[in-house]
Motif scaffolding. Structure first.
Motif: not given
Ligand code: 5GP
Length: 227
Positions: A47, A78, A108
Motif C-alpha cells: 500500500r 506470514e 498484524i
C-alpha cells in the motif's frame, strides 16, 4: 535461589491483532514505557505510504512485483492480502531477535495471525477490543483521515475480525490506553513463567547434600544437614 529451573531463554513471539480503531498501535507505542527488551517488527506492504509515514520506520513500502518476489523466495514469516494490498512480516529479523532473547511483537491482521498460529505453537496471541462498537466507529470518525464509505468498510471488517477472537489466547479491552497497555505487559510477563518454557528442573543438585534427606530422614532430626 534461581538455579532450580533452566528455562528457554529465547525471546517470545507476541502477535497482536484487533480491528482498526481498537488502539493496537497506540498500545504498542505506549508499551515502550513499561517494557524493555522487545522489538516491534516492521512489515512490508504494497500500500502507498500515508502522510507522515516513512519507509523503514512504519513499513517497508514496495511494489507488488517486489513483494511477490519475496513470497517466491520464502522471505515472509506470514503474509496476507488486506484491502487489496499485500502485507507481510519479513522472516530474517524476527528470528535474529528471538534467538538473541529479545521479545518480538507483530501487529498484524487476523489471517496472518492464524497462519502463524499453525506454524509457531509457542507464540502468544492477543486480541485488542474496543470497549463498544459505538466507540469504535467514533474513533474511526475522529481520525478524520478517511471518507465515510471507507469508515463503514472498516467498521464492517471489524465485525468479521472479532468473529475470530476465540482463536486468540488473550483478549484485552482497550477502554483506557494505560490500563490496556499494562494488561498486555502482564500477559507477556506471565508467559515467561509458563511451564512450557521449562527445559530442565534441578531438584537434586549434586553440590548440595540436601537430597540425602530423601534417603535418610534421620539426618534432619540429628541436624546433620548444613542448612
Ligand atoms: P494499515 O494499512 O492500516 O497500516 O494496516 C492494515 C492492517 O494490516 C492492520 O490490521 C495491520 O495490523 C495489518 N498488518 C500490518 N502489517 C502486517 C503484516 O506484516 N502482516 C499481516 N498479515 N497484516 C499486517
Amino acid at each position: 535461589m534461581s538455579n532450580i529451573i533452566k528455562s528457554n531463554t529465547k525471546g517470545s513471539l507476541i502477535v497482536i491483532s484487533g480491528p482498526s480503531g481498537s488502539g493496537k498501535d497506540s498500545i504498542c507505542e505506549r508499551l515502550k514505557e513499561y517494557k524493555d527488551n522487545f522489538w516491534l517488527s516492521i512489515s512490508c506492504t504494497t500500500r502507498k505510504p500515508r502522510e507522515g509515514e516513512e519507509h523503514g520506520i512504519n513499513y517497508y513500502f514496495m511494489s507488488k512485483e517486489e513483494f511477490e518476489a519475496g513470497i517466491e523466495n520464502n522471505e515472509f514469516l506470514e503474509y496476507a492480502s488486506y484491502n487489496g494490498k499485500y502485507y507481510g512480516t519479513p522472516k530474517s529479523k524476527v528470528n535474529e531477535y528471538l534467538n538473541k532473547g529479545i521479545d518480538v511483537i507483530l501487529v498484524i491482521e487476523v489471517q496472518g495471525a492464524l497462519k502463524i498460529k499453525k506454524t509457531i505453537k509457542e507464540a502468544i496471541f492477543i486480541f485488542i477490543m474496543p470497549p463498544t462498537m459505538r466507540e469504535l466507529i467514533k474513533r474511526l470518525k475522529k481520525r478524520g483521515t478517511e471518507t465515510n464509505s471507507k469508515i463503514i468498510e472498516r467498521f464492517k471488517k471489524a465485525y468479521k475480525e472479532i468473529n475470530e477472537i476465540t482463536k486468540y489466547n488473550y483478549v484485552v479491552v482497550n477502554d483506557e490506553l494505560d490500563k490496556a497497555t499494562k494488561k498486555v505487559c502482564a500477559i507477556i510477563d506471565a508467559q515467561k513463567c509458563s511451564v512450557d518454557r521449562i527445559e530442565e528442573v534441578y531438584l537434586n543438585n549434586p553440590e548440595e547434600e540436601i537430597h540425602e534427606l530423601l534417603i535418610d530422614d534421620k539426618k534432619f532430626e540429628n541436624n546433620e544437614i548444613n542448612l
